[in-house]
Design a protein around this motif. Structure first.
Motif, mmCIF file in Angstrom:
data_model
loop_
_atom_site.group_PDB
_atom_site.id
_atom_site.type_symbol
_atom_site.label_atom_id
_atom_site.label_comp_id
_atom_site.label_asym_id
_atom_site.label_seq_id
_atom_site.Cartn_x
_atom_site.Cartn_y
_atom_site.Cartn_z
ATOM 1 N N ILE A 217 0.890 -1.243 -0.031
ATOM 2 C CA ILE A 217 -0.102 -0.056 -0.221
ATOM 3 C C ILE A 217 0.975 1.359 0.056
ATOM 4 O O ILE A 217 0.731 2.151 -0.940
ATOM 5 N N PHE A 218 1.967 1.358 0.834
ATOM 6 C CA PHE A 218 2.654 2.319 0.731
ATOM 7 C C PHE A 218 3.388 2.687 -0.548
ATOM 8 O O PHE A 218 3.587 3.668 -1.033
ATOM 9 N N ALA A 219 3.842 1.568 -1.130
ATOM 10 C CA ALA A 219 4.560 1.668 -2.338
ATOM 11 C C ALA A 219 3.534 2.287 -3.554
ATOM 12 O O ALA A 219 3.874 3.040 -4.255
ATOM 13 N N ALA A 220 2.199 1.846 -3.546
ATOM 14 C CA ALA A 220 1.274 2.156 -4.196
ATOM 15 C C ALA A 220 1.067 3.709 -4.100
ATOM 16 O O ALA A 220 1.043 4.453 -5.276
ATOM 17 N N VAL A 221 1.003 4.025 -3.001
ATOM 18 C CA VAL A 221 1.000 5.422 -2.797
ATOM 19 C C VAL A 221 1.940 6.326 -3.287
ATOM 20 O O VAL A 221 2.056 7.356 -3.910
ATOM 21 N N ALA A 222 3.313 5.797 -2.881
ATOM 22 C CA ALA A 222 4.543 6.428 -3.255
ATOM 23 C C ALA A 222 4.669 6.399 -4.844
ATOM 24 O O ALA A 222 4.947 7.648 -5.354
ATOM 25 N N ARG A 223 4.187 5.413 -5.494
ATOM 26 C CA ARG A 223 4.296 5.496 -6.897
ATOM 27 C C ARG A 223 3.332 6.473 -7.556
ATOM 28 O O ARG A 223 3.540 7.180 -8.513
ATOM 29 N N THR A 224 2.169 6.494 -6.930
ATOM 30 C CA THR A 224 1.045 7.337 -7.538
ATOM 31 C C THR A 224 1.566 8.827 -7.483
ATOM 32 O O THR A 224 1.329 9.470 -8.369
ATOM 33 N N THR A 225 1.972 9.065 -6.438
ATOM 34 C CA THR A 225 2.516 10.379 -6.169
ATOM 35 C C THR A 225 3.556 10.729 -7.084
ATOM 36 O O THR A 225 3.684 11.687 -8.067
ATOM 37 N N ALA A 226 4.704 9.709 -7.297
ATOM 38 C CA ALA A 226 5.727 9.980 -8.046
ATOM 39 C C ALA A 226 5.151 10.033 -9.666
ATOM 40 O O ALA A 226 5.765 10.648 -10.564
ATOM 41 N N VAL A 227 4.251 9.098 -10.102
ATOM 42 C CA VAL A 227 3.655 9.068 -11.460
ATOM 43 C C VAL A 227 3.181 10.453 -11.673
ATOM 44 O O VAL A 227 3.199 10.944 -12.706
ATOM 45 N N GLY A 228 2.538 10.817 -10.611
ATOM 46 C CA GLY A 228 1.659 12.333 -10.846
ATOM 47 C C GLY A 228 2.708 13.241 -11.163
ATOM 48 O O GLY A 228 2.373 14.036 -12.071
ATOM 49 N N VAL A 229 3.517 13.457 -10.396
ATOM 50 C CA VAL A 229 4.682 14.588 -10.665
ATOM 51 C C VAL A 229 5.401 14.102 -11.886
ATOM 52 O O VAL A 229 5.841 15.233 -12.639
ATOM 53 N N ALA A 230 5.678 13.239 -12.271
ATOM 54 C CA ALA A 230 6.427 12.674 -13.469
ATOM 55 C C ALA A 230 5.726 12.978 -14.556
ATOM 56 O O ALA A 230 6.178 13.561 -15.656
ATOM 57 N N GLN A 231 4.336 12.576 -14.563
ATOM 58 C CA GLN A 231 3.431 13.146 -15.690
ATOM 59 C C GLN A 231 3.232 14.660 -15.592
ATOM 60 O O GLN A 231 3.189 15.267 -16.767
ATOM 61 N N ALA A 232 3.067 15.361 -14.712
ATOM 62 C CA ALA A 232 2.990 16.775 -14.743
ATOM 63 C C ALA A 232 4.293 17.272 -15.260
ATOM 64 O O ALA A 232 4.444 18.215 -16.146
ATOM 65 N N GLU A 234 6.397 15.836 -17.392
ATOM 66 C CA GLU A 234 6.361 15.490 -18.649
ATOM 67 C C GLU A 234 5.732 16.715 -19.573
ATOM 68 O O GLU A 234 6.015 16.745 -20.722
ATOM 69 N N LYS A 235 4.503 17.328 -19.112
ATOM 70 C CA LYS A 235 3.631 18.172 -19.827
ATOM 71 C C LYS A 235 4.106 19.481 -20.237
ATOM 72 O O LYS A 235 3.652 20.474 -20.633
ATOM 73 N N LEU A 236 5.470 19.920 -19.031
ATOM 74 C CA LEU A 236 5.997 21.002 -19.411
ATOM 75 C C LEU A 236 7.046 21.114 -20.345
ATOM 76 O O LEU A 236 7.721 20.214 -20.669
ATOM 77 N N ARG A 237 7.264 22.059 -20.609
ATOM 78 C CA ARG A 237 8.262 22.247 -21.923
ATOM 79 C C ARG A 237 9.168 23.269 -21.345
ATOM 80 O O ARG A 237 9.126 24.416 -20.408
ATOM 81 N N LEU A 238 10.574 22.890 -21.704
ATOM 82 C CA LEU A 238 11.797 23.645 -21.115
ATOM 83 C C LEU A 238 11.627 25.183 -21.947
ATOM 84 O O LEU A 238 11.821 24.971 -23.123
ATOM 85 N N PRO A 239 12.112 26.223 -21.374
ATOM 86 C CA PRO A 239 11.948 27.381 -22.233
ATOM 87 C C PRO A 239 13.205 27.708 -22.921
ATOM 88 O O PRO A 239 14.370 26.769 -22.439
ATOM 89 N N ALA A 240 13.480 28.414 -23.832
ATOM 90 C CA ALA A 240 14.449 28.600 -24.509
ATOM 91 C C ALA A 240 15.220 29.857 -23.670
ATOM 92 O O ALA A 240 14.538 30.563 -23.267
ATOM 93 N N PRO A 241 16.454 29.708 -23.583
ATOM 94 C CA PRO A 241 17.341 30.618 -23.200
ATOM 95 C C PRO A 241 17.215 31.989 -23.994
ATOM 96 O O PRO A 241 16.698 32.006 -25.066
ATOM 97 N N ALA A 242 17.223 33.214 -23.085
ATOM 98 C CA ALA A 242 16.959 34.620 -23.753
ATOM 99 C C ALA A 242 17.907 34.912 -24.756
ATOM 100 O O ALA A 242 17.573 35.623 -25.853
ATOM 101 N N SER A 243 19.170 34.423 -24.598
ATOM 102 C CA SER A 243 20.225 34.953 -25.701
ATOM 103 C C SER A 243 21.120 33.676 -25.850
ATOM 104 O O SER A 243 22.326 33.747 -25.324
ATOM 105 N N PRO A 244 20.579 32.870 -26.626
ATOM 106 C CA PRO A 244 21.492 31.221 -26.516
ATOM 107 C C PRO A 244 22.837 31.395 -26.823
ATOM 108 O O PRO A 244 23.825 30.923 -26.004
#
Ligand code: MTE
Ligand code: MO
Length: 554
Positions: A217-232, A234-244
């Protein structure tokens, strides 16, 4: 009451699964046998397999949640299996399972593992080590799956290894208990075992099952949180540097990387980057609720969320960060390209009050670092980093944001999962490690390391190629020298550094006759200061002394 009297030997006249009583048949009576005691032993053997593997798998999942949340043995095997599916099968599965395809897949995978675990138990009881070898094979499958996942890290391999080892040890222990209760070839002259062996086995099995369920049960909860954060994440995009292209320190100059066998790469891949965490479990910080606040000696407190931070003009620079615990010649150091927003701009928004001389940064895991205010505001480019080597920060390295301050050891500067900056004074506050006997200012010492040849290795006598790195962040490196057997120092070829905030690679050819030799390196920083030969341990302010290795020339 003894089980033997309930369903055991009495049913077949006291010779379970082996009417002849001879050794030949007696060795493997159970799978082929239809006798009831054989079935009973098989049943409990299967239970032993299930419990052992369940505990192993759960321990593996917990280990992964703790040290390498991006990929666990189960998600690794699942991911590899999905990737390996022919597209038709994948589409078919998705069409059947619909939106719950992932959960359904996970359940199916657990069922497969359960069947294999039960079989491992049965085989192990029939013939010692057969089941164990089976589990070891699953372990290797898990290891390979984890290793081949894109998000895999060096630490991730601990989870499948631990899972397999634990399952194997437990199965051995359960098997012993089980056979004490239900011997494969009961000695007919011995009185049927008392209820004691049965009780001991059932107790052990019950305890094991309980541990598996609770930890599961502990592992399932930990994994659910980890998966939630990992998915969030994944949805983000790394911005480009201002002056590469113009940012100094963001471009690798020609010749900075020396091509010599055995050299560490100039830029450390994220998966190989060293890690130092005080927390037992890697913090999973939800990027949608994450906020960074500036408090303390400021004109007005400031709070920014991730969307705001990601919209700021980002700078990019290579910085070599190092741990104060790094021994001379050690590998608690790595070089990455960081993307972030200068800390000084955030501090300027808050308005630093006069008298402050330190910024105490803190993290969700309770870690704190006390950084000299000057290092945060001068032009060295201390940053609130969100990117590491063209990717969002890996969760292990501080997602969604961490501090990177060139020139200072990590314990006084590199707070991961950073959530608060308190502008304060060294008189008032100290960071986590500084209250535990380590220094307060943590300036990185000029250091150098031999990467090739390896200590204790052998080389071909004659002109021997040697190479390594040298670093003195904020000061840079101007010279590297090597010597053999305490002879004359000989200047090495020094590659251009990416900037003075990164390590520099160096190489040389040294002469070695056949026999054992000592090899040493020393560096001079950009201000002409020679690295100290004073040998010091890491505590309290960083190890020093020349990296010295021994090789055999032949
Ligand atoms: N929140 C948090 N940040 C932390 C630490 C920590 O334990 N917790 N360790 C620090 C230390 S001692 C070092 S050397 C660096 C290591 O960063 P890395 O794990 O990304 O290599 O992070 C620093 N930041
Ligand atoms: Mo560190």
């Amino acid at each position: 009451m003894s089980v033997h009297t309930e369903s055991g030997p009495n049913a077949t006249g006291g010779q379970p699964g082996n009417t002849s009583g001879s050794g030949g048949l007696g060795r493997e009576p159970f799978l082929g046998s239809t006798s009831r005691p054989g079935r009973k032993l098989m049943f409990w053997a299967a239970v032993c397999g299930l419990i052992s593997v369940a505990i192993g798998v759960v321990a593996g999942e917990l280990t992964a949640a703790a040290i390498s949340p991006a990929v666990s043995p189960l998600t690794g095997v699942g991911g590899a299996a999905i990737d390996g599916m022919p597209p038709g099968v994948k589409d078919w599965a998705i069409s059947i399972f619909g939106t719950s395809d992932k959960l359904a897949f996970l359940i199916a995978m657990c069922l497969v593992v359960a069947v294999l675990a039960a079989l491992a138990g049965i085989f192990e009881v029939r013939r010692r080590f057969v089941g164990v070898v089976g589990i070891a094979v699953f372990g290797i499958v898990g290891l390979v799956a984890v290793l081949t996942r894109a998000q895999s890290t060096t630490a991730a391999i601990a989870a499948p290894v631990l899972a397999a080892v634990l399952a194997i040890l437990l199965l051995g222990a359960f098997r012993k208990r089980l056979l004490a209760w239900l011997p494969r070839n009961p000695d007919p002259t011995r009185a049927p075992a008392a209820g004691e062996d049965r009780r001991r086995f059932l107790q052990a099995a019950g305890a094991g099952a309980g541990v598996a369920v609770v930890a599961g049960i502990f592992a399932a909860v930990a994994r659910t949180t980890a998966v939630g954060v990992a998915q969030a994440r994944e949805k983000l995009r790394l911005p480009a540097p201002a002056s590469p292209s113009t940012t100094p320190g963001a471009v690798i100059p020609a010749g900075a990387e020396i091509k010599l066998d055995g050299m560490e790469p100039l830029v450390t891949p994220n998966a190989d980057f060293y890690r130092i965490d005080t927390a037992l479990v890697v913090p999973n910080v939800n990027p949608t609720s994450w906020k960074l606040t500036v408090t303390g000696m400021v004109d007005h407190e400031v709070e920014i969320d991730l969307a705001t931070l990601l919209a700021k003009p980002m700078m990019e620079q290579y910085v070599t960060i190092a741990c104060v615990s790094n021994e001379v010649g050690g590998d608690l150091i790595g070089n990455a390209k960081w993307l972030g927003w200068p800390v000084r701009e955030l501090l300027a928004l808050a308005g630093v009050k006069p008298g402050a001389d330190m910024v105490l940064s803190s993290s969700t895991d309770g870690f704190t670092a006390g950084t000299p205010l000057e290092a945060m505001t001068d032009n060295r480019g201390a940053m609130i980093a969100v990117g590491m080597n063209d990717a969002l920060l890996p969760i292990e390295h501080g997602f969604p944001a961490r501090l990177i301050v060139p020139g200072l050891y990590g314990f006084v500067s590199a707070t991961k999962w950073v959530t608060n900056l308190k502008v304060t004074t060294f008189a008032e506050d100290l960071g986590y490690w500084s209250t535990r006997g380590w220094s307060t200012h943590g300036i990185i010492k000029t250091s150098s390391r031999i990467d090739t040849p390896r200590d204790g290795g052998s080389v071909k006598a004659g002109s021997v190629p040697v190479g390594g790195v040298a670093w003195a962040q904020e000061r840079g490196i101007s010279k590297v020298e090597v010597r053999v057997d305490q002879g004359n120092w000989q200047e090495a070829k020094l590659a251009p550094g990416i900037s003075k905030d990164t390590w520099y690679q160096w190489s040389a050819q040294v002469q070695m006759d056949p026999g054992g030799h000592q090899l040493q390196v020393r560096a001079t920083d950009g201000q002409g200061q020679l690295q100290t030969d004073q040998v010091a341990p890491p505590a309290p302010d960083g190890a020093s002394g020349f990296h010295t290795i021994h090789v055999q020339a032949g």
